[in-house]
Design a protein around this motif. Structure first.
Motif, PDB file in Angstrom:
ATOM      1  N   THR A  16      37.659  49.435  -3.101  1.00  0.00           N
ATOM      2  CA  THR A  16      36.288  49.531  -3.610  1.00  0.00           C
ATOM      3  C   THR A  16      35.564  48.189  -3.499  1.00  0.00           C
ATOM      4  OG1 THR A  16      37.133  49.185  -5.856  1.00  0.00           O
ATOM      5  CG2 THR A  16      36.706  51.468  -5.180  1.00  0.00           C
ATOM      6  N   GLN A  45      32.488  46.901  -0.413  1.00  0.00           N
ATOM      7  CA  GLN A  45      31.236  46.311  -0.889  1.00  0.00           C
ATOM      8  C   GLN A  45      31.040  44.897  -0.343  1.00  0.00           C
ATOM      9  OE1 GLN A  45      30.191  47.352  -5.220  1.00  0.00           O
ATOM     10  NE2 GLN A  45      32.363  47.858  -5.118  1.00  0.00           N
ATOM     11  N   ARG A  79      29.852  45.301   3.195  1.00  0.00           N
ATOM     12  CA  ARG A  79      28.442  45.725   3.273  1.00  0.00           C
ATOM     13  C   ARG A  79      27.520  44.547   2.967  1.00  0.00           C
ATOM     14  NH1 ARG A  79      26.170  48.289   5.843  1.00  0.00           N
ATOM     15  NH2 ARG A  79      24.635  49.199   4.442  1.00  0.00           N
ATOM     16  N   ARG A  80      27.941  43.669   2.064  1.00  0.00           N
ATOM     17  CA  ARG A  80      27.124  42.493   1.751  1.00  0.00           C
ATOM     18  C   ARG A  80      26.992  41.572   2.955  1.00  0.00           C
ATOM     19  NH1 ARG A  80      25.796  40.847  -3.149  1.00  0.00           N
ATOM     20  NH2 ARG A  80      26.234  38.650  -2.666  1.00  0.00           N
ATOM     21  N   TRP A  94      31.063  58.617  -3.744  1.00  0.00           N
ATOM     22  CA  TRP A  94      31.069  57.214  -4.150  1.00  0.00           C
ATOM     23  C   TRP A  94      30.904  56.311  -2.933  1.00  0.00           C
ATOM     24  CZ3 TRP A  94      33.359  52.581  -3.228  1.00  0.00           C
ATOM     25  CH2 TRP A  94      33.130  51.560  -4.164  1.00  0.00           C
ATOM     26  N   LEU A  95      31.637  56.591  -1.864  1.00  0.00           N
ATOM     27  CA  LEU A  95      31.547  55.764  -0.673  1.00  0.00           C
ATOM     28  C   LEU A  95      30.142  55.808  -0.073  1.00  0.00           C
ATOM     29  CD1 LEU A  95      34.973  56.657   0.963  1.00  0.00           C
ATOM     30  CD2 LEU A  95      34.333  54.440  -0.013  1.00  0.00           C
ATOM     31  N   ALA A 122      27.348  56.465  -1.548  1.00  0.00           N
ATOM     32  CA  ALA A 122      26.401  55.788  -2.440  1.00  0.00           C
ATOM     33  C   ALA A 122      26.464  54.269  -2.282  1.00  0.00           C
ATOM     34  CB  ALA A 122      26.676  56.174  -3.888  1.00  0.00           C
ATOM     35  N   HIS A 123      27.583  53.773  -1.757  1.00  0.00           N
ATOM     36  CA  HIS A 123      27.742  52.331  -1.561  1.00  0.00           C
ATOM     37  C   HIS A 123      27.580  51.932  -0.091  1.00  0.00           C
ATOM     38  CE1 HIS A 123      29.346  52.793  -5.615  1.00  0.00           C
ATOM     39  NE2 HIS A 123      29.158  51.500  -5.776  1.00  0.00           N
ATOM     40  N   GLY A 124      26.962  52.804   0.684  1.00  0.00           N
ATOM     41  CA  GLY A 124      26.623  52.475   2.059  1.00  0.00           C
ATOM     42  C   GLY A 124      27.776  52.567   3.038  1.00  0.00           C
ATOM     43  N   ASP A 182      26.072  42.919  -8.702  1.00  0.00           N
ATOM     44  CA  ASP A 182      25.954  42.937  -7.247  1.00  0.00           C
ATOM     45  C   ASP A 182      27.132  43.646  -6.588  1.00  0.00           C
ATOM     46  OD1 ASP A 182      23.533  41.582  -7.235  1.00  0.00           O
ATOM     47  OD2 ASP A 182      24.491  39.617  -7.203  1.00  0.00           O
ATOM     48  N   VAL A 183      28.271  43.627  -7.262  1.00  0.00           N
ATOM     49  CA  VAL A 183      29.458  44.345  -6.811  1.00  0.00           C
ATOM     50  C   VAL A 183      29.986  45.151  -7.992  1.00  0.00           C
ATOM     51  CG1 VAL A 183      31.877  44.101  -6.108  1.00  0.00           C
ATOM     52  CG2 VAL A 183      30.114  42.752  -4.973  1.00  0.00           C
ATOM     53  N   GLU A 184      30.324  46.409  -7.742  1.00  0.00           N
ATOM     54  CA  GLU A 184      30.859  47.270  -8.800  1.00  0.00           C
ATOM     55  C   GLU A 184      32.386  47.236  -8.770  1.00  0.00           C
ATOM     56  OE1 GLU A 184      31.159  52.004 -10.056  1.00  0.00           O
ATOM     57  OE2 GLU A 184      29.977  51.410  -8.306  1.00  0.00           O
TER      58      GLU A 184
END
Length: 306
Positions: free
Chosen positions: A159, A163, A166-167, A183-184, A186-188, A272-274
């Motif tokens: 997870t 992220q 993606r950043r 979930w994936l 939703a996080h791009g 910024d990161v979950e």
């Protein structure tokens, strides 16, 4: 307080070897800190160590404690410690397999202040997954616009890896079960389901520039079969396969610094990161916590609350 409660095991085996021991509260030596633990994450590697599967690589002394991740409150300072004061909220790690306890002694150099925006559960779960994710992403050196595939993309490390990628402006293919599609997405992240036909699905979604394996040797072999250069493949678990194929095997040890942990804590604290918390358990139910973890379908982290 003269005694503490701590997870222990006297022999390698299944979850039934775990028990809670009453032990003296240790005194911190010079440069160390006694922490009253508020939260301690659990990790798949701890289950492997308990079963004896990692004995050659990570030998231990029995009876053994358990756990690396921790967050809590400074209770006693050892001689020469000036970074912290009694009562400070901290997070960090133990390399003595000892964090799953009500109290633990660790070097002050392995602690950082807990950001106010970080929950105890997140703080106590952060070290292993945070530093591992940081190291794995750094190992494959992703560039903006590249495509990186990640196995076990919805797990504790996964997870965070997806992220962080993606950043960096990376196109991410997240290998996971259909239950994690929402979930994936939703996080791009582009979900790719594991199982038969995975190579074809990755080829259709690719081409893949780099691969981060968080599950096992079959994915390291898959990455090579897809034509990915070994120096763009990193695994945090399949050490023998990595050595065989020339892939990287950089995990938490490669990024266990205060600087990295502080950066990861800041990213989670700011939102910024979950860092998903899948479940929490009291210390007495450590075996139940590992029963859930060892199903290998957990999204995010499971945390003990001593």
């Amino acid at each position: 307080m003269t005694t503490r409660r701590a997870v222990r095991f006297d022999r390698y085996g299944d979850r039934d070897v775990l028990y809670i021991a009453e032990l003296p509260v240790p005194e911190p030596a010079a440069g160390e800190v006694l922490v009253a633990v508020k939260a301690a994450g659990i990790n798949p590697g701890e289950a492997a160590i308990r079963k004896g599967l990692m004995h050659e690589r990570f030998p231990g002394t029995l009876p053994s404690g358990q756990g690396s991740d921790l967050a809590g409150v400074v209770a006693v300072l050892g001689e020469g410690v000036t970074d912290f004061q009694v009562g400070d909220e901290v997070l960090g790690y133990s390399w003595q397999r000892s964090s799953q306890a009500t109290h633990v002694v660790v070097p002050a150099s392995q602690l950082i202040p807990k950001p106010a925006g970080l929950s105890w559960e997140q703080a106590g779960a952060l070290y292993v997954v945070g530093c591992t994710a940081y190291a794995a992403v750094r190992a494959v050196d992703p560039k903006p616009g590249e495509t990186v595939a990640v196995s076990a993309a919805a797990g504790g490390v996964g997870t965070l890896v997806v992220q962080l990628l993606r950043r960096r402006g990376v196109r991410v293919l997240g290998i996971a079960s259909p239950a994690n599609d929402e979930w994936l997405t939703a996080h791009g992240v582009i979900p790719v389901h594991y199982g038969d036909g995975i190579a074809e699905r990755l080829q259709e979604a690719g081409p893949v520039d780099a691969f981060i394996d968080l599950f096992g040797p079959q994915y390291v072999q898959l990455a090579v079969d897809l034509g990915i250069p070994p120096d763009r493949i990193d695994t945090i678990i399949a050490f023998d396969k990595a050595a065989e194929l020339g892939a990287k095997a950089e995990g938490s040890m490669a990024a266990s610094t205060r600087e990295v942990l502080t950066e990861m804590a800041g990213l989670v604290a700011s939102g910024d990161v979950e860092l998903p918390i899948a479940a929490t358990y009291p210390l007495d139910r450590v075996a139940d916590a590992f029963a859930e973890l060892e199903q290998r379908h957990t999204r995010g982290k499971i945390v003990l609350l001593p």
